[in-house]
Design an enzyme around this catalytic site. Sequence first.
Site, mmCIF file in Angstrom:
data_model
loop_
_atom_site.group_PDB
_atom_site.id
_atom_site.type_symbol
_atom_site.label_atom_id
_atom_site.label_comp_id
_atom_site.label_asym_id
_atom_site.label_seq_id
_atom_site.Cartn_x
_atom_site.Cartn_y
_atom_site.Cartn_z
ATOM 1 N N SER A 1 0.838 -1.201 0.000
ATOM 2 C CA SER A 1 0.000 0.000 0.000
ATOM 3 C C SER A 1 0.869 1.245 0.000
ATOM 4 O O SER A 1 1.988 1.234 0.544
ATOM 5 C CB SER A 1 -0.853 -0.031 1.269
ATOM 6 N N TYR B 1 -1.528 -0.803 10.875
ATOM 7 C CA TYR B 1 -1.774 -1.460 9.580
ATOM 8 C C TYR B 1 -0.569 -1.246 8.651
ATOM 9 O O TYR B 1 -0.029 -2.184 8.066
ATOM 10 C CB TYR B 1 -3.057 -0.894 8.950
ATOM 11 N N LYS C 1 2.316 -3.876 6.836
ATOM 12 C CA LYS C 1 2.638 -3.939 5.396
ATOM 13 C C LYS C 1 4.146 -3.776 5.191
ATOM 14 O O LYS C 1 4.755 -4.461 4.373
ATOM 15 C CB LYS C 1 1.887 -2.843 4.624
HETATM 16 N N1 LIG Z 1 -8.742 -1.526 -0.603
HETATM 17 C C1 LIG Z 1 -7.734 -0.685 -0.401
HETATM 18 O O1 LIG Z 1 -7.951 0.518 -0.308
HETATM 19 C C2 LIG Z 1 -6.310 -1.193 -0.294
HETATM 20 C C3 LIG Z 1 -5.254 -0.273 -0.440
HETATM 21 C C4 LIG Z 1 -3.943 -0.729 -0.335
HETATM 22 C C5 LIG Z 1 -3.699 -2.071 -0.060
HETATM 23 N N2 LIG Z 1 -4.734 -2.937 0.092
HETATM 24 C C6 LIG Z 1 -4.430 -4.339 0.407
HETATM 25 O O2 LIG Z 1 -4.946 -5.154 -0.621
HETATM 26 C C7 LIG Z 1 -5.383 -6.400 -0.106
HETATM 27 C C8 LIG Z 1 -6.821 -6.638 -0.545
HETATM 28 O O3 LIG Z 1 -7.625 -5.556 -0.121
HETATM 29 P P1 LIG Z 1 -9.197 -5.529 -0.329
HETATM 30 O O4 LIG Z 1 -9.605 -4.114 -0.352
HETATM 31 O O5 LIG Z 1 -9.585 -6.429 -1.419
HETATM 32 O O6 LIG Z 1 -9.639 -6.125 1.072
HETATM 33 P P2 LIG Z 1 -10.769 -7.202 1.403
HETATM 34 O O7 LIG Z 1 -10.925 -7.210 2.883
HETATM 35 O O8 LIG Z 1 -11.973 -6.977 0.571
HETATM 36 O O9 LIG Z 1 -10.066 -8.553 0.922
HETATM 37 C C9 LIG Z 1 -9.200 -9.292 1.749
HETATM 38 C C10 LIG Z 1 -9.675 -10.737 1.693
HETATM 39 O O10 LIG Z 1 -8.806 -11.528 2.474
HETATM 40 C C11 LIG Z 1 -9.574 -12.429 3.255
HETATM 41 N N3 LIG Z 1 -8.758 -12.739 4.429
HETATM 42 C C12 LIG Z 1 -8.407 -11.906 5.435
HETATM 43 N N4 LIG Z 1 -7.619 -12.543 6.313
HETATM 44 C C13 LIG Z 1 -7.454 -13.818 5.857
HETATM 45 C C14 LIG Z 1 -6.753 -14.954 6.307
HETATM 46 N N5 LIG Z 1 -6.063 -14.912 7.447
HETATM 47 N N6 LIG Z 1 -6.803 -16.089 5.585
HETATM 48 C C15 LIG Z 1 -7.508 -16.144 4.431
HETATM 49 N N7 LIG Z 1 -8.204 -15.084 3.947
HETATM 50 C C16 LIG Z 1 -8.175 -13.945 4.643
HETATM 51 C C17 LIG Z 1 -10.867 -11.699 3.561
HETATM 52 O O11 LIG Z 1 -11.942 -12.567 3.839
HETATM 53 C C18 LIG Z 1 -11.084 -10.923 2.257
HETATM 54 O O12 LIG Z 1 -11.837 -11.678 1.333
HETATM 55 C C19 LIG Z 1 -5.207 -6.311 1.404
HETATM 56 O O13 LIG Z 1 -4.003 -6.945 1.754
HETATM 57 C C20 LIG Z 1 -5.131 -4.820 1.659
HETATM 58 O O14 LIG Z 1 -4.357 -4.529 2.813
HETATM 59 C C21 LIG Z 1 -6.027 -2.527 -0.029
#
Ligand SMILES: NC(=O)c1ccc[n+]([C@@H]2O[C@H](COP(=O)([O-])OP(=O)(O)OC[C@H]3O[C@@H](n4cnc5c(N)ncnc54)[C@H](O)[C@@H]3O)[C@@H](O)[C@H]2O)c1
Length: 338
Positions: free
Chosen positions: A124, A148, A152
């Site tokens: 991120s 958080y 990362k």
């Molecule tokens: N959405 C954003 O704004 C954003 C920005 C930067 C980085 N990210 C990163 O991108 C990734 C995906 O983000 P997103 O927005 O799709 O989030 P999200 O919460 O929609 O997706 C994450 C998925 O991981 C699953 N999950 C969580 N912990 C788990 C575990 N221990 N074992 C198996 N599954 C697990 C959840 O059920 C979910 O489906 C994350 O790592 C997040 O930190 C997201």
Amino acid sequence: MKVLLTGGAGYIGSHTYVALKEHGHEIVILDNFSNANRLVLDRLAQLFQEKVEHVEADIRDRSTLDDVFEAHKPDAVIHFAGAKAVGESATDPLKYYSNNVSGSQTLLEAMDAAEIRNIVFSSSATVYGVPQALPLTEDHPLSSTNTYGATKLIVEDMLRALHGADPRWSVAILRYFNPVGAHPSGEIGEDPGGIPNNLMPYITQVAVGRLAQLKVYGDDYDTSDGTGVRDYIHVSDLAQGHVAALKLMNTGTCTPINLGTGTGYSVLDMIKTFERVNEVSVPYSIAERRPGDVAANWADAQRAKELLGWQAQLGIEAMCADGWRWQSRNPKGYDQTN
Ligand SMILES: NC(=O)c1ccc[n+]([C@@H]2O[C@H](COP(=O)([O-])OP(=O)(O)OC[C@H]3O[C@@H](n4cnc5c(N)ncnc54)[C@H](O)[C@@H]3O)[C@@H](O)[C@H]2O)c1
């Protein structure tokens, strides 16, 4: 390629599933559904008229990971799974260290044992901390302003150390800016529980009548209109960035790459564009700044263009139109009985 998507049922993972399918890749989703609705699998199956290969499991469960690698033998892993709420990471830090840090370590150990040393990691822009200069290049100093972000950064460091110790690993560290919008079909999209932490689902939930009013956190920043400026990127573009990042697999490199558009928009730009494009109103009020929010950030998107041949195609209008199509067709998200 055959690709395992950890967290593939989530917001970005489900869109990446679509992009990978469109490019002919084979996919297995592994998700514990801690932050995803199982109905997303039905929607993905409908889009492709094909059952979605998936395993319900936690990335901290080593023996299940071993079984999954043995059964499916993926060529690469795209690792989305993790917890992502900045506020919650302050009140429940151990959840973040366990899920994000320990979970990633267990995943990497299982991959190493299975001799699958290709990984694309969801990082991120938060790893840049408070911007010292804009646009943010990948060489900007790294720091964290919340738990958080700290998790990362630790996983990034773990990946760099792993690659340093064993150059057979190929690692693409993708630093996302602010993903918004939804697939143009309106079938999949962002479906957060509770009050959304991010701007776009907050806007769409106000527009659809689930929430009364949007809170704009701070209007006295040093920006053109005083509200915070971010590099919003359409989630379909972001998903395509993952397809492009597979080019770095089997190269023995470890590279951080920004996925952003290179352009910043303010909160008020987003609200006004959303209202204009969708002909709906989004009542808002100005609230106090949130601690830890920075005034502005946007990406230098040059490296992604040079290394991956990828650049964002979709603008702010498409982000707003597609975000609204998803929410207006699914006012309560995936589960209409909520
Ligand atoms: N959405 C954003 O704004 C954003 C920005 C930067 C980085 N990210 C990163 O991108 C990734 C995906 O983000 P997103 O927005 O799709 O989030 P999200 O919460 O929609 O997706 C994450 C998925 O991981 C699953 N999950 C969580 N912990 C788990 C575990 N221990 N074992 C198996 N599954 C697990 C959840 O059920 C979910 O489906 C994350 O790592 C997040 O930190 C997201």
